[in-house]
Structure formats: C-alpha cells, structure tokens
Motif scaffolding. Sequence first.
Motif, PDB file in Angstrom:
ATOM      1  N   SER A  37      37.233  41.527  39.080  1.00 14.85           N
ATOM      2  CA  SER A  37      37.911  42.829  39.124  1.00 14.85           C
ATOM      3  C   SER A  37      38.828  43.043  37.917  1.00 14.85           C
ATOM      4  CB  SER A  37      38.724  42.932  40.420  1.00 14.85           C
ATOM      5  OG  SER A  37      39.726  41.921  40.439  1.00 14.85           O
TER       6      SER A  37
ATOM      7  N   ARG B 121      39.638  43.293  33.696  1.00 15.84           N
ATOM      8  CA  ARG B 121      39.073  43.634  32.390  1.00 15.84           C
ATOM      9  C   ARG B 121      39.484  42.552  31.401  1.00 15.84           C
ATOM     10  NH1 ARG B 121      41.343  48.247  34.504  1.00 15.84           N
ATOM     11  NH2 ARG B 121      39.965  50.039  34.743  1.00 15.84           N
TER      12      ARG B 121
ATOM     13  N   LYS C 190      34.162  43.470  32.264  1.00 15.30           N
ATOM     14  CA  LYS C 190      34.721  43.200  33.584  1.00 15.30           C
ATOM     15  C   LYS C 190      34.391  41.758  33.962  1.00 15.30           C
ATOM     16  CE  LYS C 190      36.210  46.786  36.157  1.00 15.30           C
ATOM     17  NZ  LYS C 190      37.276  46.784  37.090  1.00 15.30           N
TER      18      LYS C 190
END
Length: 99
Positions: free
Chosen positions: A55, A57, A52
């Motif tokens: 916010s 990935r 992460k």
Amino acid sequence: MYHAAALLAEGRPVTVLPDEEMLSTQAAADILNVSRQYLVRLVDNGELPAEKVGSHRRLRATDVAAFKAARDAKRSSALDRLTSLSEDVGGYELESKRR
C-alpha cells in the motif's frame, strides 16, 4: 564525484544515494524540500514516477534527482528572465531614484 565536490565547494548541500535506491514518499519529499502531501500529489498527477509496494509508494532516487534537477533548472531560468525584465524596465534604478 567531481560534481558533488564542486557543489560542496560552493557551500551547497549534497545527497549521495545509489541509483537503484528506493525512497519512501517522506524521504523523497525531504530531498525535494516539499511536504509529503505535495509529493504524493506530484506522483498522483504523473509528474513524478513511483511504484506501489503493497500500500506504499516508492520512488527511485534517480527519478527524484532528475525531477529536482529539472525543477531547479526551471526556477533558475525563470529567475534569469525576471531579472532581465526588471533590468529592461530599470527596476534596479528605481530604488536609487526614490532616495
């Protein structure tokens, strides 16, 4: 480098990325030829590692490449087994007998 050349000679697509390259979920999904939503599900299920960043990935190019290679090997193996089973029961002969 030789592996990439061999794949290109076979007419297969090749993507070259630095090992440390971090990919967005959309870029990784494009490489795997799956939807971004499906890729996120793989990450959430722990099948594909990701980090992460805020916010978002991010996935390592090496992890995506390893996942793709393993997936493709499984598919190839399954196809070989299916072909073998079909040959064992005369599946390829049935089509010629019907004509």
